[in-house]
Design an enzyme around this catalytic site. Sequence first.
Site, short mmCIF file in Angstrom:
data_model
loop_
_atom_site.label_atom_id
_atom_site.label_comp_id
_atom_site.label_asym_id
_atom_site.label_seq_id
_atom_site.Cartn_x
_atom_site.Cartn_y
_atom_site.Cartn_z
N SER A 40 0.84 -1.21 0.00
CA SER A 40 0.00 0.00 0.00
C SER A 40 0.86 1.25 0.00
CB SER A 40 -0.92 0.01 1.22
OG SER A 40 -1.80 -1.10 1.21
N GLN A 44 1.51 3.89 -6.41
CA GLN A 44 1.69 5.21 -7.00
C GLN A 44 0.42 5.75 -7.66
OE1 GLN A 44 4.83 4.67 -9.84
NE2 GLN A 44 6.44 4.49 -8.31
N ASP A 204 2.69 -15.25 2.96
CA ASP A 204 2.55 -15.93 4.25
C ASP A 204 1.09 -16.18 4.64
OD1 ASP A 204 5.41 -15.63 4.55
OD2 ASP A 204 5.06 -13.58 5.20
N HIS A 225 2.73 -5.92 -14.09
CA HIS A 225 2.65 -4.50 -14.46
C HIS A 225 3.55 -4.26 -15.66
CE1 HIS A 225 2.65 -0.15 -14.28
NE2 HIS A 225 1.71 -0.20 -13.36
N ARG A 271 -3.75 -4.22 -18.63
CA ARG A 271 -2.36 -4.51 -18.28
C ARG A 271 -1.85 -5.83 -18.83
NH1 ARG A 271 -2.31 -2.34 -11.98
NH2 ARG A 271 -2.09 -0.14 -12.50
N GLU A 352 -5.51 -7.85 -0.87
CA GLU A 352 -4.93 -8.73 -1.89
C GLU A 352 -4.84 -10.18 -1.43
OE1 GLU A 352 -1.09 -8.83 -4.96
OE2 GLU A 352 -1.29 -7.20 -3.49
#
Length: 514
Positions: A40, A44, A204, A225, A271, A352
């Site tokens: 986080s 950008q 994890d 990306h 993307r 996420e």
Amino acid sequence: MPQTDVIIIGSGLAALSTAYHLRHKHITMITKSSWVTSNSMLAQGGIAAAVHHRDSWKSHFADTLVAGCYHNNETNVEYLVQDGPSSILEWCERGMNFDYDEKGELLLGKEGAHTHHRIIHAGGDATGKELTKFLYQATRSSINLIENELVIDLIIKNGQCLGVYTKNKQGEIEQYLASKTIIASGGCGAVYGHTSNADVITGDGIAMAYRAGAEIADMEFIQFHPTMLHIDRKCVGLISEAVRGEGATLINQNGKVFMNDLHHQGDLAPRDVVSRAIFDEMKKGNTIYLDISMIANFTTRFPTISKLCREHKIDLASGKIPVAPGMHFLMGGILTNDKGETSIPNLFAVGEAACTGVHGANRLASNSLLEGLVFGKRIAEYISTLSFDREYFFNEVPSMYQTEIELPNKKEIQEIMTKYVGIQRTENDLLYAVKWFESYKDQVSFWDFNVKDFTIEQIEVINMLTIGWIISSSALTRTESRGGHFRLDFPESNDQIWRQKYVIRTKDEMQVEV
């Protein structure tokens, strides 16, 4: 041992959003590093929300489905895009400073696969950092924050989650009990060699949920990306998609523009499309650049990127930034419903680490910070309606045994994932990766190992092995190309299987669900 109402694993935007809306509860937040070390903080681009009067949630909804190749959970997408504008407004009212134009209106940018200017920024290209810092300041007084302590496994008793085991830097095992446990530990970018993620993002939370028996889904969908700063064959930082939103174009070393011939949205195509196009150009031996010569006041508009380029001795006056694709975002994760509930009672996931289905097979740009805000609040409001039982006791340490093991290092795992489970995949490559990961099962079971016997470094490696095996196995099973999963041997999408989810449970069980 410590008992609390809610344990939150992680300290990024999704974790902080959830904690803020649960601040009336006793919350313990545990993070493996410092709270400032999260994806986080690195974000950008901005936050996508249909706040302009010419825009609408329906348009944002449609763009999200198109980018996600219609693999999305449409109900959850509706929650995301409908609640987005009000969520932004609420944080503005709390004092969050986003970027405004000369008329005093939110400065809205445009990014790939969006049909409207709807990307909200803060600090130019430091949106994630500014927003995460603001949420932290708004939340810190109401949480017990434990830093530099790795959550190593979930405490499961009678099929329910009762809390977590942790290991500190001294190697000491701790136990924390809670009525509700929320995994907000992020994705798994560090399993790849080239990534925009922080190096602590080793999967994890997803790995420990898998060991506990939670359902894991859509792990084959990895977003690369398109534009990471590429120096000496290494990706060293992110160049936001907002740069292309301001007019930058992708060119090769000869100045040739190539995206306009491949997609009707050109350099602002989804993307997955742009990443594969750059990858194909690089396979031809071409070097790829972002041509930024048309962007006025670049250093003012993109201060974070400009600083990154200066640190790596890129001459911005030349108007060219060398770029290449890198692992950026995981669309899959711990399978949840719209309230963050997993298949294990009292265990939740958000951000996420969770698979809500909002991103489908490929995330629409700048929907991730939005997901953290919207679903963090949504999950918190639901948890607040539940009963909280803190009158329980648990004092069982995992059985101990000594064993000699030989594990790969992190770099070896990253090389396998980058080479065999990358932007373009084949059956032979995926078979090789699966067998490579499974060669370690004789030494360390992916679902039943004694965390007390391993160092923190070894636990991270075991988690990376687990995640690598799940991704490669899922990618091998999906015999089509869709979004972030591209098979050279099955280059077309298959309408007969496009809604199928490959749900992995413990003991290697994989089940197809529609």
